[in-house]
Design an enzyme around this catalytic site. Structure first.
Site, PDB file in Angstrom:
ATOM      1  N   ASP A  16       0.819  -1.214   0.000  1.00  0.00           N
ATOM      2  CA  ASP A  16       0.000   0.000   0.000  1.00  0.00           C
ATOM      3  C   ASP A  16       0.850   1.260   0.000  1.00  0.00           C
ATOM      4  O   ASP A  16       2.028   1.240   0.360  1.00  0.00           O
ATOM      5  CB  ASP A  16      -0.933   0.007   1.214  1.00  0.00           C
ATOM      6  CG  ASP A  16      -0.189   0.087   2.540  1.00  0.00           C
ATOM      7  OD1 ASP A  16       0.827  -0.628   2.702  1.00  0.00           O
ATOM      8  OD2 ASP A  16      -0.623   0.850   3.424  1.00  0.00           O
ATOM      9  N   GLU A  45       0.327  -1.345   5.591  1.00  0.00           N
ATOM     10  CA  GLU A  45       1.373  -0.892   6.504  1.00  0.00           C
ATOM     11  C   GLU A  45       1.211   0.584   6.830  1.00  0.00           C
ATOM     12  O   GLU A  45       1.442   1.015   7.962  1.00  0.00           O
ATOM     13  CB  GLU A  45       2.752  -1.153   5.887  1.00  0.00           C
ATOM     14  CG  GLU A  45       3.928  -0.936   6.836  1.00  0.00           C
ATOM     15  CD  GLU A  45       4.507   0.470   6.822  1.00  0.00           C
ATOM     16  OE1 GLU A  45       5.415   0.756   7.624  1.00  0.00           O
ATOM     17  OE2 GLU A  45       4.058   1.315   6.003  1.00  0.00           O
ATOM     18  N   GLU A  46       0.800   1.365   5.846  1.00  0.00           N
ATOM     19  CA  GLU A  46       0.719   2.810   6.028  1.00  0.00           C
ATOM     20  C   GLU A  46      -0.394   3.234   6.979  1.00  0.00           C
ATOM     21  O   GLU A  46      -0.395   4.363   7.467  1.00  0.00           O
ATOM     22  CB  GLU A  46       0.525   3.502   4.672  1.00  0.00           C
ATOM     23  CG  GLU A  46       1.697   3.358   3.701  1.00  0.00           C
ATOM     24  CD  GLU A  46       2.948   4.105   4.134  1.00  0.00           C
ATOM     25  OE1 GLU A  46       2.914   4.727   5.217  1.00  0.00           O
ATOM     26  OE2 GLU A  46       3.945   4.060   3.407  1.00  0.00           O
ATOM     27  N   HIS A  90       5.570  10.079   1.015  1.00  0.00           N
ATOM     28  CA  HIS A  90       4.215  10.529   1.346  1.00  0.00           C
ATOM     29  C   HIS A  90       3.852  11.881   0.738  1.00  0.00           C
ATOM     30  O   HIS A  90       2.949  12.558   1.245  1.00  0.00           O
ATOM     31  CB  HIS A  90       3.990  10.594   2.867  1.00  0.00           C
ATOM     32  CG  HIS A  90       4.121   9.288   3.560  1.00  0.00           C
ATOM     33  ND1 HIS A  90       3.752   9.106   4.878  1.00  0.00           N
ATOM     34  CD2 HIS A  90       4.582   8.073   3.146  1.00  0.00           C
ATOM     35  CE1 HIS A  90       3.979   7.851   5.232  1.00  0.00           C
ATOM     36  NE2 HIS A  90       4.492   7.207   4.195  1.00  0.00           N
TER      37      HIS A  90
END
Length: 413
Positions: free
Chosen positions: A83, A178-179, A383
């Site tokens: 992800d 995970e994010e 990000h």
């Protein structure tokens, strides 16, 4: 060793598949589009010759590279996540390739005047002469962690194509979510069946990490009372004003933009409010467990003091632990870190051993019984629109994976 175009094409194929996770969805995976990449990876792993390729109901992929030596050596693993962060759009990623970068500004988007400049992002200058993959300024790139996936798949493919390189059994896993902090929640450590593993989820070339933050989330809910403002004296309670005082009561220097290295922080990352009700969303971080507990206590204490002063229970603080510092689980098996340091030096990479100012799947996996330090994947500025990755860093990370496989076979034979 690794063909530049091959690894570039593979990476671009992965990042152009949208896999943005959803922090508000409790399902596994939290977004349906993570299945799109998962299915591509299952086919690719099968095509390159991996064995025991599985995709479970929660979108975890596992696969095996069998040992090609007679002696029994420890089974090791490599892990990356599929992800991308919901902090910035991962939809319609259009990577740009900058060949032979010369230290100049990179125009990401001319129309919107979005520029990736070494005047602000100084790390760019260490990649002069290299090939850099950037965004087009409207999305993130997804090197976190599709660079890690690219490196693991490419390393496995290389080992399969070069059977003269001796290695023990290797397990790999690609995780969802995970994010949004759930990447290891349904990771089946027993099924994975490795003695230790490495997440390929670090940033710049050379990073090697076995410490991370202790982490918690905090939801501060402040209740108010709405009354017509013309007749509000002595009656209205404005939750927005109380929220402002609460924020100001926390140490002003202990925020992400003013801390570094081992310094912890309180991070207000979302707020929503009206006179009647305001909600503050914080994350609390510290490497030291005692200081971490003190931070949580401080937030509760501030709320208690406000309620005492206001003579009403207007502030509630709900704190939930997220993950803990994996250092305590790694130090007893430090040879798994020392081994990577040796491999990096042999590959002429300067190891950068430092604490992670964040967390990885490896943190939770270490506490589930799978010691799991973190190795660089090569990307920068995760990000956001300024994310980039040098292709040469991905190649070096792939070489490190191959080198670890070789080193384990030699050391434990």
């Amino acid at each position: 060793m690794i063909e530049k175009k091959h690894i570039t094409d593979r990476f671009i194929k992965y990042v152009t598949i949208n896999t943005e996770s959803d922090p508000d969805n409790p399902s596994f995976p939290s977004s349906e589009n993570q299945w799109d990449l998962a299915k591509v990876l299952v086919k690719e792993l099968t095509d390159i010759g991996m064995e025991d390729v599985t995709l479970d109901e929660n979108c975890y992929i596992m696969a095996t590279l069998p040992s090609n030596i007679e002696n029994k050596v420890p089974t090791i693993g490599f892990v990356a996540h599929m992800d991308t962060s919901p902090d910035f759009s991962g939809k319609n990623v259009k990577p740009q390739i900058v060949e032979n970068y010369q230290g100049n500004d990179i125009i990401l988007n001319e129309e919107k005047n979005i520029i990736l400049s070494p005047d602000y992002f100084e790390d760019l200058l260490q990649y002069k002469g290299q090939t850099i993959i950037t965004t087009n300024g409207t999305t993130l790139l997804g090197a976190d962690d599709k660079a890690g996936i690219t490196e693991i798949v490419t390393a496995m493919e290389y080992l399969i194509q070069h059977p003269e390189i001796k290695h023990g059994k290797i397990r790999i896993c690609f995780t969802p979510d995970e994010e949004v902090g759930k990447g290891a929640h349904k990771f089946d450590v027993n099924k994975f069946d490795a003695e230790w593993a490495y997440t390929m989820d670090g940033s710049q070339i050379g990073e090697l990490e076995y410490e991370n933050f202790n982490a918690a989330s905090a939801i501060v809910t402040i209740s108010g009372k709405i009354v017509h403002p013309g007749y509000a004296k002595g009656k209205m309670i404005n939750s927005l004003h109380i929220a402002n005082e609460f924020i100001a009561s926390l140490p002003p220097e202990e925020v992400p933009e003013k801390t570094t290295d081992y310094e912890g922080f309180f991070h207000l990352h979302n707020m929503k409010g009206s006179v009647e009700k305001t909600v503050l969303e914080y994350i609390i971080r510290d490497h030291d467990l005692d200081l971490f507990e003190q931070r949580k206590y401080l937030m509760q204490r501030i709320a208690f003091d406000f309620n005492e002063k206001l003579e009403q229970d207007l502030i509630e603080v709900d704190i939930k632990n997220q993950y803990f510092n994996m250092k305590e689980k790694i130090v007893p098996v430090m040879h798994i870190v020392d081994l990577v340091e040796e491999v990096m030096k042999e590959a002429k990479i300067t190891p950068i051993i430092k604490p992670i100012r964040g967390g990885t799947d490896g943190s939770q996996l270490s506490f589930k019984g799978l010691p799991c330090p973190n190795i660089f994947a090569g990307g920068h500025n995760f990000h956001g629109r300024f994310e980039y990755v040098p292709v040469e860093s991905m190649i070096k990370a792939t070489e490190v994976i191959v080198g670890i496989a070789q080193k384990v076979a030699k050391k434990f034979t």
